[in-house]
Design an enzyme around this catalytic site. Sequence first.
Site, PDB file in Angstrom:
ATOM      1  N   ARG A  42     -33.012 -19.323 -28.615  1.00 16.07           N
ATOM      2  CA  ARG A  42     -34.198 -20.166 -28.668  1.00 16.07           C
ATOM      3  C   ARG A  42     -34.133 -21.263 -27.596  1.00 16.07           C
ATOM      4  NH1 ARG A  42     -37.623 -18.810 -32.106  1.00 16.07           N
ATOM      5  NH2 ARG A  42     -38.675 -20.799 -32.332  1.00 16.07           N
TER       6      ARG A  42
ATOM      7  N   TYR B  89     -46.087  -8.755 -36.732  1.00 17.13           N
ATOM      8  CA  TYR B  89     -46.635 -10.106 -36.752  1.00 17.13           C
ATOM      9  C   TYR B  89     -47.440 -10.406 -38.019  1.00 17.13           C
ATOM     10  CZ  TYR B  89     -45.116 -10.717 -31.952  1.00 17.13           C
ATOM     11  OH  TYR B  89     -44.348 -10.837 -30.824  1.00 17.13           O
TER      12      TYR B  89
ATOM     13  N   GLU C  88     -36.279  -8.623 -38.297  1.00 16.92           N
ATOM     14  CA  GLU C  88     -36.807  -8.138 -37.020  1.00 16.92           C
ATOM     15  C   GLU C  88     -35.908  -7.059 -36.413  1.00 16.92           C
ATOM     16  OE1 GLU C  88     -39.413 -12.060 -35.792  1.00 16.92           O
ATOM     17  OE2 GLU C  88     -37.380 -11.918 -35.016  1.00 16.92           O
TER      18      GLU C  88
ATOM     19  N   PHE D 257     -55.404 -16.640 -34.172  1.00 13.36           N
ATOM     20  CA  PHE D 257     -54.948 -15.954 -32.962  1.00 13.36           C
ATOM     21  C   PHE D 257     -54.369 -14.568 -33.218  1.00 13.36           C
ATOM     22  CE2 PHE D 257     -51.416 -18.632 -34.430  1.00 13.36           C
ATOM     23  CZ  PHE D 257     -50.388 -17.695 -34.543  1.00 13.36           C
TER      24      PHE D 257
ATOM     25  N   THR E  73     -42.484 -22.709 -26.991  1.00 13.55           N
ATOM     26  CA  THR E  73     -43.515 -21.669 -27.006  1.00 13.55           C
ATOM     27  C   THR E  73     -44.567 -21.906 -25.926  1.00 13.55           C
ATOM     28  OG1 THR E  73     -43.174 -21.361 -29.376  1.00 13.55           O
ATOM     29  CG2 THR E  73     -45.231 -20.516 -28.461  1.00 13.55           C
TER      30      THR E  73
ATOM     31  N   HIS F  76     -39.985 -13.373 -27.099  1.00 18.91           N
ATOM     32  CA  HIS F  76     -39.984 -13.731 -28.521  1.00 18.91           C
ATOM     33  C   HIS F  76     -38.539 -13.712 -28.970  1.00 18.91           C
ATOM     34  CE1 HIS F  76     -40.776 -13.531 -32.861  1.00 18.91           C
ATOM     35  NE2 HIS F  76     -39.808 -12.638 -32.874  1.00 18.91           N
TER      36      HIS F  76
ATOM     37  N   ARG G  18     -39.312 -19.424 -20.497  1.00 18.15           N
ATOM     38  CA  ARG G  18     -40.763 -19.661 -20.543  1.00 18.15           C
ATOM     39  C   ARG G  18     -41.231 -20.598 -19.427  1.00 18.15           C
ATOM     40  NH1 ARG G  18     -40.689 -19.681 -27.018  1.00 18.15           N
ATOM     41  NH2 ARG G  18     -41.256 -17.494 -27.354  1.00 18.15           N
TER      42      ARG G  18
ATOM     43  N   ASN H 298     -46.322 -15.689 -23.143  1.00 19.11           N
ATOM     44  CA  ASN H 298     -45.162 -16.541 -22.903  1.00 19.11           C
ATOM     45  C   ASN H 298     -43.860 -15.759 -22.703  1.00 19.11           C
ATOM     46  OD1 ASN H 298     -44.539 -15.827 -25.524  1.00 19.11           O
ATOM     47  ND2 ASN H 298     -44.987 -17.830 -26.386  1.00 19.11           N
TER      48      ASN H 298
ATOM     49  N   LYS I 195     -41.819  -9.484 -23.682  1.00 23.62           N
ATOM     50  CA  LYS I 195     -43.199  -9.093 -23.973  1.00 23.62           C
ATOM     51  C   LYS I 195     -43.891  -8.395 -22.793  1.00 23.62           C
ATOM     52  CE  LYS I 195     -43.948 -12.852 -27.271  1.00 23.62           C
ATOM     53  NZ  LYS I 195     -44.821 -14.011 -27.555  1.00 23.62           N
TER      54      LYS I 195
END
Length: 140
Positions: A87, A51, A128, A59, A93, A117, A104, A114, A11
């Site tokens: 993951r 998203y 995705e 949010f 998260t 993704h 993270r 964070n 990100k």
Amino acid sequence: MAVERTFSMIKPDATARNLTGKITAKLEEAGLRVVASKRVWMSRKQAEGFYAVHKDRPFFGELCDTMTSGPTIVQVLEGENAIARNREVMGATDPAKAAAGTIRKEFAKNIGENSVHGSDATDTAAQEIAYWFSGTEIVG
């Protein structure tokens, strides 16, 4: 164990701090191989589309603002149980709840920024990957 592909994104909060290489290295050290990668600066329309599942959440606007604030790295990762492995390496998260040694825990600024993704299931991984790599031949 099954070799599979998953989607990963580094990100804007992480690319702004030049963490792309460090994050990719952690993914590779975990046995994941990058089979496709590109740098994109999301438009508002792309962020809202990507998203869309969160569009009714409070949010959503802030998330889209964050994701359009700078470039991201979108990747296709491949490996044994790639979705679960990615993951695990990303961590929770909320970086305050993430395990030591996870991306993270080491790099995230907060729950909103964070750093990464990753897809949560086979169907979302396929969606995705298609969203960002449609029409792109992914070799591996």
